[in-house]
Every structure is written in structure tokens, then in C-alpha cells.
Design a protein around this motif. Structure first.
Motif, PDB file in Angstrom:
ATOM      1  N   MET A  34     -11.479 -48.593  18.795  1.00 23.29           N
ATOM      2  CA  MET A  34     -10.797 -48.084  19.983  1.00 23.29           C
ATOM      3  C   MET A  34     -11.846 -47.987  21.086  1.00 23.29           C
ATOM      4  SD  MET A  34      -8.872 -44.464  20.653  1.00 23.29           S
ATOM      5  CE  MET A  34      -7.182 -44.854  20.301  1.00 23.29           C
ATOM      6  N   VAL A  35     -11.536 -48.531  22.246  1.00 21.11           N
ATOM      7  CA  VAL A  35     -12.457 -48.488  23.372  1.00 21.11           C
ATOM      8  C   VAL A  35     -11.836 -47.674  24.504  1.00 21.11           C
ATOM      9  CG1 VAL A  35     -13.618 -50.664  22.826  1.00 21.11           C
ATOM     10  CG2 VAL A  35     -11.567 -50.696  24.224  1.00 21.11           C
ATOM     11  N   ALA A  36     -12.692 -47.026  25.270  1.00 24.51           N
ATOM     12  CA  ALA A  36     -12.234 -46.178  26.371  1.00 24.51           C
ATOM     13  C   ALA A  36     -12.429 -46.884  27.703  1.00 24.51           C
ATOM     14  CB  ALA A  36     -12.992 -44.861  26.365  1.00 24.51           C
ATOM     15  N   ASP A  37     -11.531 -46.606  28.624  1.00 29.25           N
ATOM     16  CA  ASP A  37     -11.598 -47.099  29.992  1.00 29.25           C
ATOM     17  C   ASP A  37     -11.055 -45.971  30.863  1.00 29.25           C
ATOM     18  OD1 ASP A  37     -12.030 -48.813  32.089  1.00 29.25           O
ATOM     19  OD2 ASP A  37     -10.428 -50.220  31.578  1.00 29.25           O
ATOM     20  N   THR A  38     -10.929 -46.190  32.152  1.00 24.17           N
ATOM     21  CA  THR A  38     -10.338 -45.168  33.018  1.00 24.17           C
ATOM     22  C   THR A  38      -9.167 -45.776  33.780  1.00 24.17           C
ATOM     23  OG1 THR A  38     -11.943 -45.665  34.745  1.00 24.17           O
ATOM     24  CG2 THR A  38     -12.443 -43.814  33.314  1.00 24.17           C
ATOM     25  N   ASP A  39      -8.154 -44.943  34.025  1.00 26.45           N
ATOM     26  CA  ASP A  39      -7.001 -45.416  34.787  1.00 26.45           C
ATOM     27  C   ASP A  39      -7.267 -45.199  36.271  1.00 26.45           C
ATOM     28  OD1 ASP A  39      -6.569 -42.705  35.236  1.00 26.45           O
ATOM     29  OD2 ASP A  39      -4.772 -42.591  33.994  1.00 26.45           O
ATOM     30  N   THR A  40      -6.278 -45.429  37.104  1.00 25.19           N
ATOM     31  CA  THR A  40      -6.456 -45.346  38.555  1.00 25.19           C
ATOM     32  C   THR A  40      -6.785 -43.939  39.037  1.00 25.19           C
ATOM     33  OG1 THR A  40      -4.069 -45.092  38.815  1.00 25.19           O
ATOM     34  CG2 THR A  40      -4.971 -47.323  39.032  1.00 25.19           C
ATOM     35  N   SER A  41      -6.379 -42.916  38.280  1.00 23.10           N
ATOM     36  CA  SER A  41      -6.687 -41.540  38.694  1.00 23.10           C
ATOM     37  C   SER A  41      -8.011 -41.041  38.116  1.00 23.10           C
ATOM     38  CB  SER A  41      -5.554 -40.594  38.279  1.00 23.10           C
ATOM     39  OG  SER A  41      -5.455 -40.541  36.872  1.00 23.10           O
ATOM     40  N   GLY A  42      -8.689 -41.874  37.325  1.00 21.74           N
ATOM     41  CA  GLY A  42      -9.968 -41.500  36.746  1.00 21.74           C
ATOM     42  C   GLY A  42      -9.874 -40.889  35.364  1.00 21.74           C
ATOM     43  N   ALA A  43      -8.668 -40.820  34.815  1.00 23.37           N
ATOM     44  CA  ALA A  43      -8.484 -40.270  33.463  1.00 23.37           C
ATOM     45  C   ALA A  43      -8.774 -41.343  32.418  1.00 23.37           C
ATOM     46  CB  ALA A  43      -7.052 -39.760  33.297  1.00 23.37           C
ATOM     47  N   ALA A  44      -9.172 -40.903  31.254  1.00 23.00           N
ATOM     48  CA  ALA A  44      -9.460 -41.836  30.162  1.00 23.00           C
ATOM     49  C   ALA A  44      -8.179 -42.494  29.670  1.00 23.00           C
ATOM     50  CB  ALA A  44     -10.143 -41.092  29.023  1.00 23.00           C
ATOM     51  N   ILE A  45      -8.279 -43.786  29.414  1.00 24.24           N
ATOM     52  CA  ILE A  45      -7.190 -44.545  28.807  1.00 24.24           C
ATOM     53  C   ILE A  45      -7.820 -45.415  27.722  1.00 24.24           C
ATOM     54  CG2 ILE A  45      -7.268 -46.421  30.510  1.00 24.24           C
ATOM     55  CD1 ILE A  45      -4.143 -46.506  30.219  1.00 24.24           C
ATOM     56  N   PHE A  46      -7.127 -45.589  26.630  1.00 25.89           N
ATOM     57  CA  PHE A  46      -7.722 -46.223  25.467  1.00 25.89           C
ATOM     58  C   PHE A  46      -6.997 -47.503  25.088  1.00 25.89           C
ATOM     59  CE2 PHE A  46      -8.407 -41.702  25.431  1.00 25.89           C
ATOM     60  CZ  PHE A  46      -9.774 -41.610  25.226  1.00 25.89           C
ATOM     61  N   ASP A  47      -7.743 -48.387  24.434  1.00 26.97           N
ATOM     62  CA  ASP A  47      -7.199 -49.659  23.975  1.00 26.97           C
ATOM     63  C   ASP A  47      -7.877 -49.998  22.645  1.00 26.97           C
ATOM     64  OD1 ASP A  47      -5.797 -52.018  23.864  1.00 26.97           O
ATOM     65  OD2 ASP A  47      -6.707 -52.910  25.638  1.00 26.97           O
ATOM     66  N   PHE A  48      -7.341 -50.962  21.933  1.00 26.12           N
ATOM     67  CA  PHE A  48      -7.917 -51.399  20.672  1.00 26.12           C
ATOM     68  C   PHE A  48      -8.478 -52.802  20.831  1.00 26.12           C
ATOM     69  CE2 PHE A  48      -4.826 -48.235  19.351  1.00 26.12           C
ATOM     70  CZ  PHE A  48      -5.585 -47.475  18.483  1.00 26.12           C
ATOM     71  N   LYS A  49      -9.613 -53.031  20.198  1.00 25.26           N
ATOM     72  CA  LYS A  49     -10.267 -54.344  20.219  1.00 25.26           C
ATOM     73  C   LYS A  49     -10.641 -54.721  18.794  1.00 25.26           C
ATOM     74  CE  LYS A  49     -10.436 -54.657  24.710  1.00 25.26           C
ATOM     75  NZ  LYS A  49      -9.434 -55.384  25.385  1.00 25.26           N
ATOM     76  N   GLU A  50     -10.454 -55.986  18.482  1.00 22.97           N
ATOM     77  CA  GLU A  50     -10.880 -56.495  17.175  1.00 22.97           C
ATOM     78  C   GLU A  50     -12.405 -56.563  17.146  1.00 22.97           C
ATOM     79  OE1 GLU A  50      -9.253 -57.129  14.485  1.00 22.97           O
ATOM     80  OE2 GLU A  50      -7.195 -57.451  15.103  1.00 22.97           O
ATOM     81  N   THR A  51     -12.980 -56.261  15.994  1.00 24.08           N
ATOM     82  CA  THR A  51     -14.412 -56.446  15.774  1.00 24.08           C
ATOM     83  C   THR A  51     -14.577 -57.721  14.957  1.00 24.08           C
ATOM     84  OG1 THR A  51     -14.389 -55.193  13.712  1.00 24.08           O
ATOM     85  CG2 THR A  51     -14.800 -53.946  15.752  1.00 24.08           C
ATOM     86  N   ALA A  52     -15.795 -58.198  14.845  1.00 21.18           N
ATOM     87  CA  ALA A  52     -16.039 -59.401  14.044  1.00 21.18           C
ATOM     88  C   ALA A  52     -15.630 -59.156  12.592  1.00 21.18           C
ATOM     89  CB  ALA A  52     -17.502 -59.810  14.135  1.00 21.18           C
ATOM     90  N   ALA A  53     -15.947 -57.969  12.065  1.00 18.28           N
ATOM     91  CA  ALA A  53     -15.603 -57.645  10.675  1.00 18.28           C
ATOM     92  C   ALA A  53     -14.089 -57.544  10.483  1.00 18.28           C
ATOM     93  CB  ALA A  53     -16.278 -56.344  10.260  1.00 18.28           C
TER      94      ALA A  53
END
Length: 169
Positions: A34-53
Motif C-alpha cells: 500500500m502506498v500513500a499519496d495526497t489528495d487535492t486538500s492535502g489529506a492522505a489517500i492510499f493505493d495498492f501497487k504490485e511488488t516484484a515478489a
């Protein structure tokens, strides 16, 4: 402090699944992240990314599933004990065979793997602190619309876990 405590120190962060003394599960190393980013208001928003494993594990699982043999899947899960998609597939097989307790234990292990992969900033107990709804918990998820979005497996695990808990009364 013993060696086992170092393997299970991450259990203190868990809030969905609390492994029992009979389940000294290590931290999974082949799950997506799970990786974190920020939305337009500056709040944390999360997404999932595949790893090599996790990508390698998923490719192996696809080969196993082509055989359409639950025993092959069980053997695969002995080697890859925290493959969320494999655990959920076998859980569905057990549910179709009326083995609900076995199915729930597999779903439980899948949710554990999911929970271990959560970003450290993800928290249902902490406020975002920004934006018009600053009191909302830090759990916003950027939903993907593609069928191969990695987060679908995690949402499926959570849904199956909730269904299992509801069935317990």
C-alpha cells in the motif's frame, strides 16, 4: 527477548486480525504494498501497487489455477502461505464444500497478509486533520477501475472476512 518476538513484533500494529499463540505468523514478504499519496486538500489517500515478489507469486498462482485441482492449490499455499488470491480461492472452494470454518481460517490469514501490507500512515483511528472533513479517518482509498487493479484482492479479502464474522453471530 526471544527470537520469536522479533518475527512477530509487527503484530502490535494489527487491528483487524490478532494472531493467536498457535499462529506465530511472520511478516509476509510476497504481498503487494500500500502506498500513500495526497489528495487535492492535502489529506492522505492510499493505493495498492504490485511488488516484484507479488507479481512472481501471482504468475505462479495462475499456473496452479489452470490445473483446476484444489490439491495443487493446497500445495502451492504450503510454499506461499500468504498469497491473498490463492487463500481466497481455496476459501471459496471450502465454502462450496460446506467447510465454513476452514474457509474462514484461510480468509483470516488473507486479511492478516492484507493488514501487514498496510502503509504506516493508514489508520482508522487517526484523523486526516486537513480539508473540510478533517475529522475523517486516514483510510481514503484511490479505487482503480481496471479489472487487474491490485486493490480488488484486498477489498475481496475484507468483504469475505466481514461475511465470515457476520456468520458467526
Amino acid at each position: 527477548r526471544g527470537v520469536a518476538e522479533g518475527r512477530t513484533a509487527h503484530h502490535r500494529r494489527l487491528f483487524l486480525i490478532t494472531p493467536t499463540a498457535d499462529e506465530p505468523w511472520p511478516r509476509p514478504d510476497d504481498c503487494m504494498a500500500m502506498v500513500a499519496d495526497t489528495d487535492t486538500s492535502g489529506a492522505a489517500i492510499f493505493d495498492f501497487k504490485e511488488t516484484a515478489a507479488s507479481t512472481r507469486s501471482l504468475e505462479q498462482l495462475r499456473e496452479v489455477l489452470r490445473s483446476q485441482d484444489p490439491q495443487y492449490l493446497q500445495h502451492y499455499l504450503q510454499r506461499n502461505e500468504f498469497c491473498v488470491d490463492g487463500l481466497l480461492t481455496l476459501a471459496e472452494h471450502f465454502r462450496s464444500q460446506q467447510s465454513h470454518e476452514q474457509a474462514f481460517q484461510l480468509v483470516r490469514r488473507a486479511v492478516y497478509a492484507f493488514e501487514c501490507g498496510l502503509n504506516s500512515a493508514f489508520s482508522p483511528f487517526a484523523d486526516t486533520g486537513v480539508g473540510p472533513c478533517g475529522k475523517r479517518p486516514r483510510v481514503a482509498l484511490r479505487l482503480g477501475s481496471e479489472p487487474d487493479w491490485p486493490g480488488w484482492s484486498w477489498l475481496r479479502a475484507l468483504w469475505m472476512h466481514l461475511q465470515g464474522l457476520a456468520g458467526q453471530g
